[in-house]
Motif scaffolding. Structure first.
Motif, mmCIF file in Angstrom:
data_model
loop_
_atom_site.group_PDB
_atom_site.id
_atom_site.type_symbol
_atom_site.label_atom_id
_atom_site.label_comp_id
_atom_site.label_asym_id
_atom_site.label_seq_id
_atom_site.Cartn_x
_atom_site.Cartn_y
_atom_site.Cartn_z
ATOM 1 N N MET A 1 -6.104 77.823 114.740
ATOM 2 C CA MET A 1 -6.035 78.019 113.299
ATOM 3 C C MET A 1 -5.067 77.010 112.699
ATOM 4 S SD MET A 1 -4.907 81.416 111.265
ATOM 5 C CE MET A 1 -3.525 81.153 110.193
ATOM 6 N N SER A 2 -5.485 76.332 111.678
ATOM 7 C CA SER A 2 -4.677 75.340 110.991
ATOM 8 C C SER A 2 -3.654 76.044 110.098
ATOM 9 C CB SER A 2 -5.594 74.465 110.139
ATOM 10 O OG SER A 2 -4.863 73.499 109.470
ATOM 11 N N LYS A 3 -2.455 75.428 110.002
ATOM 12 C CA LYS A 3 -1.407 76.027 109.187
ATOM 13 C C LYS A 3 -0.690 74.943 108.396
ATOM 14 C CE LYS A 3 1.316 79.049 111.157
ATOM 15 N NZ LYS A 3 2.454 79.695 111.848
ATOM 16 N N SER A 4 -0.371 75.254 107.136
ATOM 17 C CA SER A 4 0.392 74.363 106.277
ATOM 18 C C SER A 4 1.691 75.063 105.897
ATOM 19 C CB SER A 4 -0.405 74.026 105.018
ATOM 20 O OG SER A 4 0.366 73.225 104.146
ATOM 21 N N ILE A 5 2.809 74.401 106.178
ATOM 22 C CA ILE A 5 4.132 74.962 105.937
ATOM 23 C C ILE A 5 4.881 74.031 104.979
ATOM 24 C CG2 ILE A 5 6.339 75.597 107.005
ATOM 25 C CD1 ILE A 5 4.711 75.883 109.670
ATOM 26 N N LEU A 6 5.583 74.604 104.017
ATOM 27 C CA LEU A 6 6.459 73.842 103.130
ATOM 28 C C LEU A 6 7.877 74.322 103.363
ATOM 29 C CD1 LEU A 6 6.734 71.849 100.642
ATOM 30 C CD2 LEU A 6 6.740 73.919 99.243
ATOM 31 N N ILE A 7 8.808 73.381 103.517
ATOM 32 C CA ILE A 7 10.226 73.738 103.561
ATOM 33 C C ILE A 7 10.930 72.973 102.459
ATOM 34 C CG2 ILE A 7 10.719 72.097 105.429
ATOM 35 C CD1 ILE A 7 12.980 74.256 106.207
ATOM 36 N N THR A 8 11.674 73.710 101.649
ATOM 37 C CA THR A 8 12.364 73.143 100.503
ATOM 38 C C THR A 8 13.837 73.528 100.572
ATOM 39 O OG1 THR A 8 12.320 72.927 98.087
ATOM 40 C CG2 THR A 8 11.832 75.117 98.985
ATOM 41 N N ARG A 153 10.994 66.661 86.783
ATOM 42 C CA ARG A 153 9.909 67.477 86.216
ATOM 43 C C ARG A 153 8.640 67.385 87.073
ATOM 44 N NH1 ARG A 153 7.274 66.365 80.335
ATOM 45 N NH2 ARG A 153 5.436 67.640 80.645
ATOM 46 N N ILE A 154 8.297 66.162 87.498
ATOM 47 C CA ILE A 154 7.095 65.959 88.306
ATOM 48 C C ILE A 154 7.240 66.646 89.665
ATOM 49 C CG2 ILE A 154 5.712 64.217 89.504
ATOM 50 C CD1 ILE A 154 6.442 62.304 87.115
ATOM 51 N N ILE A 155 8.365 66.437 90.340
ATOM 52 C CA ILE A 155 8.575 67.066 91.649
ATOM 53 C C ILE A 155 8.559 68.583 91.531
ATOM 54 C CG2 ILE A 155 10.245 67.443 93.521
ATOM 55 C CD1 ILE A 155 11.090 64.511 93.159
ATOM 56 N N GLY A 156 9.186 69.115 90.497
ATOM 57 C CA GLY A 156 9.184 70.570 90.303
ATOM 58 C C GLY A 156 7.780 71.129 90.194
ATOM 59 N N SER A 157 6.934 70.450 89.441
ATOM 60 C CA SER A 157 5.548 70.891 89.283
ATOM 61 C C SER A 157 4.774 70.771 90.597
ATOM 62 C CB SER A 157 4.876 70.051 88.189
ATOM 63 O OG SER A 157 3.533 70.426 88.030
ATOM 64 N N ILE A 158 4.943 69.645 91.286
ATOM 65 C CA ILE A 158 4.250 69.446 92.564
ATOM 66 C C ILE A 158 4.716 70.479 93.588
ATOM 67 C CG2 ILE A 158 4.041 67.871 94.533
ATOM 68 C CD1 ILE A 158 4.064 65.569 92.448
ATOM 69 N N ASN A 159 6.022 70.692 93.688
ATOM 70 C CA ASN A 159 6.540 71.684 94.638
ATOM 71 C C ASN A 159 5.908 73.056 94.404
ATOM 72 O OD1 ASN A 159 8.211 69.822 95.883
ATOM 73 N ND2 ASN A 159 10.106 70.619 94.990
ATOM 74 N N GLN A 160 5.782 73.441 93.152
ATOM 75 C CA GLN A 160 5.180 74.750 92.843
ATOM 76 C C GLN A 160 3.738 74.811 93.326
ATOM 77 O OE1 GLN A 160 5.832 76.189 88.765
ATOM 78 N NE2 GLN A 160 7.531 74.727 88.630
ATOM 79 N N ARG A 161 2.975 73.781 93.046
ATOM 80 C CA ARG A 161 1.562 73.758 93.460
ATOM 81 C C ARG A 161 1.422 73.780 94.972
ATOM 82 N NH1 ARG A 161 -1.995 70.892 89.967
ATOM 83 N NH2 ARG A 161 -3.565 71.357 91.526
ATOM 84 N N ILE A 162 2.232 72.973 95.672
ATOM 85 C CA ILE A 162 2.149 72.911 97.125
ATOM 86 C C ILE A 162 2.625 74.224 97.739
ATOM 87 C CG2 ILE A 162 2.971 71.706 99.197
ATOM 88 C CD1 ILE A 162 0.919 70.129 97.419
ATOM 89 N N ALA A 163 3.673 74.811 97.192
ATOM 90 C CA ALA A 163 4.164 76.101 97.705
ATOM 91 C C ALA A 163 3.103 77.182 97.552
ATOM 92 C CB ALA A 163 5.447 76.507 96.987
ATOM 93 N N ASN A 164 2.445 77.213 96.406
ATOM 94 C CA ASN A 164 1.422 78.236 96.169
ATOM 95 C C ASN A 164 0.234 78.107 97.103
ATOM 96 O OD1 ASN A 164 2.615 79.804 94.141
ATOM 97 N ND2 ASN A 164 2.095 78.286 92.598
ATOM 98 N N SER A 165 -0.070 76.889 97.546
ATOM 99 C CA SER A 165 -1.227 76.692 98.418
ATOM 100 C C SER A 165 -0.846 76.587 99.901
ATOM 101 C CB SER A 165 -2.002 75.444 97.981
ATOM 102 O OG SER A 165 -1.192 74.293 98.082
ATOM 103 N N SER A 166 0.431 76.737 100.222
ATOM 104 C CA SER A 166 0.877 76.689 101.621
ATOM 105 C C SER A 166 0.743 78.063 102.266
ATOM 106 C CB SER A 166 2.347 76.246 101.702
ATOM 107 O OG SER A 166 2.473 74.903 101.308
ATOM 108 N N GLU A 168 2.866 79.148 104.630
ATOM 109 C CA GLU A 168 4.236 79.636 104.745
ATOM 110 C C GLU A 168 5.147 78.716 103.946
ATOM 111 O OE1 GLU A 168 5.378 79.838 108.873
ATOM 112 O OE2 GLU A 168 3.649 81.079 109.399
ATOM 113 N N VAL A 169 6.213 79.307 103.368
ATOM 114 C CA VAL A 169 7.215 78.531 102.643
ATOM 115 C C VAL A 169 8.590 79.000 103.103
ATOM 116 C CG1 VAL A 169 8.173 77.912 100.380
ATOM 117 C CG2 VAL A 169 5.704 78.268 100.632
ATOM 118 N N TYR A 170 9.458 78.028 103.384
ATOM 119 C CA TYR A 170 10.825 78.313 103.812
ATOM 120 C C TYR A 170 11.789 77.636 102.858
ATOM 121 C CZ TYR A 170 8.847 79.953 108.169
ATOM 122 O OH TYR A 170 8.124 80.655 109.105
ATOM 123 N N PHE A 171 12.936 78.287 102.662
ATOM 124 C CA PHE A 171 14.026 77.719 101.884
ATOM 125 C C PHE A 171 15.188 77.468 102.821
ATOM 126 C CE2 PHE A 171 17.930 78.112 99.406
ATOM 127 C CZ PHE A 171 17.720 77.094 98.492
#
Length: 181
Positions: A1-8, A153-166, A168-171
């Protein structure tokens, strides 16, 4: 199973260290580094993990466009950093910040998100996993510099979109990672 993870998280908060440690037992990992060269501490951690676990990773530095084309048949990818990649696309698209407008910002966002989705698709085809590392922009005051304000502003918007479609998300804060999704 493929997985996409975002860490911010903030700068030097342990994001890259965490991602490298997460994949340390896997062979044939691709570490994609945008911006400057791989941090010497991260490079040492990769080399140490490779030697300890008898695995070998590929490292590609200076990624400025089409990161999906670099994936090839790698099942595991670390993309370090989405925020640096976004800054590179901003600089390519709008060398003169006085020309920046909302349409241009949206165009940059679409290009970066499309590039991330292309990487995710390649990882899905390879039945692998990808971790995307980015800076969290939400904890700082708005910069006075127009380029940095637009980038934030651009990074904030992109981060939100990528987090919503990931998946898992880690801080990451002070070297401690918290699962938030």
């Amino acid at each position: 199973m493929s997985k996409s993870i975002l860490i911010t998280g903030g700068a030097s908060s342990g994001k890259s260290r965490w991602a490298v440690t997460n994949y340390s037992h896997y062979d044939y990992v691709l570490y994609l580094r945008t911006g400057e060269a791989v941090d010497p501490d991260v490079l040492h951690r990769i080399e140490y993990g490779n030697n300890l676990n008898g695995v070998e990773w590929d490292i590609a530095e200076g990624i400025t466009e089409d990161p999906a084309s670099r994936i090839g048949d790698h099942k595991f990818v670390i993309f370090d950093r989405l925020s640096d990649y976004t800054e590179q696309i901003l600089n390519q698209t709008c060398p003169h910040i006085a020309e920046m407008n909302d349409d241009m910002m949206k165009s940059i966002e679409r290009r970066v998100i499309t590039d991330i989705e292309d990487m995710r698709e390649r990882i899905r085809e390879n039945k692998g996993s990808m971790t995307i590392i980015t800076l969290e922009t939400g904890f700082s005051i708005a910069p006075e510099d127009p380029r940095m304000r637009a980038l934030r502003r651009i990074i904030g918007s992109i981060n939100q979109r990528i987090a919503n479609s990931s998946d898992e998300v880690y801080f990451s804060a002070s070297g401690i990672q918290f699962k938030i999704k």
